[in-house]
Design an enzyme around this catalytic site. Sequence first.
Site, mmCIF file in Angstrom:
data_model
loop_
_atom_site.group_PDB
_atom_site.id
_atom_site.type_symbol
_atom_site.label_atom_id
_atom_site.label_comp_id
_atom_site.label_asym_id
_atom_site.label_seq_id
_atom_site.Cartn_x
_atom_site.Cartn_y
_atom_site.Cartn_z
ATOM 1 C CG HIS A 305 -1.180 21.942 48.071
ATOM 2 N ND1 HIS A 305 0.058 21.381 48.236
ATOM 3 C CD2 HIS A 305 -1.379 22.761 49.131
ATOM 4 C CE1 HIS A 305 0.576 21.829 49.362
ATOM 5 N NE2 HIS A 305 -0.267 22.676 49.921
ATOM 6 C CG ASP A 362 -5.557 28.774 52.238
ATOM 7 O OD1 ASP A 362 -5.513 28.983 53.447
ATOM 8 O OD2 ASP A 362 -4.548 28.671 51.525
#
Length: 432
Positions: A305, A362
């Site tokens: 991320h 996710d």
Amino acid sequence: MSETVKLIVDGREFEYPVIVGSEGERAFDISRLRNETGMITLDSGYGNTGSCCSAITFIDGEKGILRYRGYPIEQLAENSTFVETAYLLLHNELPTADELAVFSRRLNSSSLIHEDMRHFFGAFPNKAHPMGILSTMVASLSAFYPLPDELDLSAEEQFMANLISQVRTIAAFSYKKSIGEPVMYPSIKLKYVENFLNMMFASPVNNYHLDPDIIQAVELFLILHADHEQNCSASTVRMAGSSQANIYSVISAGISALWGPRHGGANQAVIHMLESIHASGGDGREFIARAKQRDSKTRLMGFGHRVYKNFDPRAKILKAACHKLLNKPGISNPLFDIALRLEEAALSDSYFLERNLYPNVDFYSGLILKAIEIPYDMFTVLFAIGRVPGWLSHWREMVHEEGFKISRPRQIYTGAVERNYLPVEQRDKVTR
Ligand code: CMC
């Protein structure tokens, strides 16, 4: 005296004010930089650039903290509903019981889409990806629900309700189109998530049993996806909205940005990855080895991320929800075991540790959606439904800011220097 930063350019000293956020983050404000020094900053991917000040969402990527309007995501996930969280994001405060009732009623009464729009669905090919349909249909709402010239507060509340509510109707209609079933209309008797599930899974010949655990799982998914400060799609919304474009097209732009596999599209990509590992009979080690090769295009989907350099708190919550949901009798998902093994392997591998690559939202969200039988192509659509309140909050914050400007970054030009036009007969490979 307030803090400043000194910059030396070509031997001259310039001083810029330091802006401090409510959680102590610091930035130096370079608004005068180009005027004073003739230089700009270059920050490809914007990893070091604050594009705005915002009071909506706070993230501390090092500590794994996420808060909406000051409320920790863990508390909202545990206690709130998606509709209440949407209200919070848009209005800065949690609603009173009356405010929540009014907001819910407005969402419910705004859930139909113009009947003429229903016919558009028939024109898309059966295999069309629902994200493409969603983005097109949301943009076309502008033709059916035109905005008044003067946007007062009540008009703003109404089109925000339209978008939050109708996006869910459009999503369900596009799914029905893809499976060749007639659409199911929203019902005033059902709440937000129930209505969505019913529009997706009921049919004129089949009732849909609304399982409280499934409703709760979808509520959780939507709350966790409702905002994430200046990510790619929220920044797209701010960028498109800064031209004062129609709000429906602005949200459509956000949906398009979300679609990519490095952003919202990753939830679908994770399931493809887990399934391919499952089909190959492997334990994921070979996939991890490929993801580590610098010249390979493979990435461990659902990992890494830009902001979190520690656990993404949403991934932790979803992992716990997977344990709860997937341990339910009748619902099973062998891919969850593979995901757990992959996570364990990656988190004991120096490649991932050195780069601070942890599971993101996710990684586990697709497993939840798969367990409740949301079709793969709809995964990113659910992300979009959840994110609409966040996009609207960013748009609203921006347009109400005094003196807000069109977004218009600069560049460092690296192309050809000036040259003269040659008629076509004089051009050859040498002059090129
Ligand atoms: N698998 C393998 N290597 C990775 C991964 C991954 N998932 N993510 C990053 N890296 C490596 C990358 O190759 C690079 O290595 P090196 O320093 O040797 O060149 C290093 O880690 C830094 O990567 P980056 O691409 O510069 O980092 P970024 O901050 O620009 O990208 C990201 C963030 C999320 C796009 C990236 O981690 C990624 O592609 N992850 C997989 C896709 C994914 O799960 N996306 C969902 C993001 S969270 C929800 C959302 O935003 O919608």
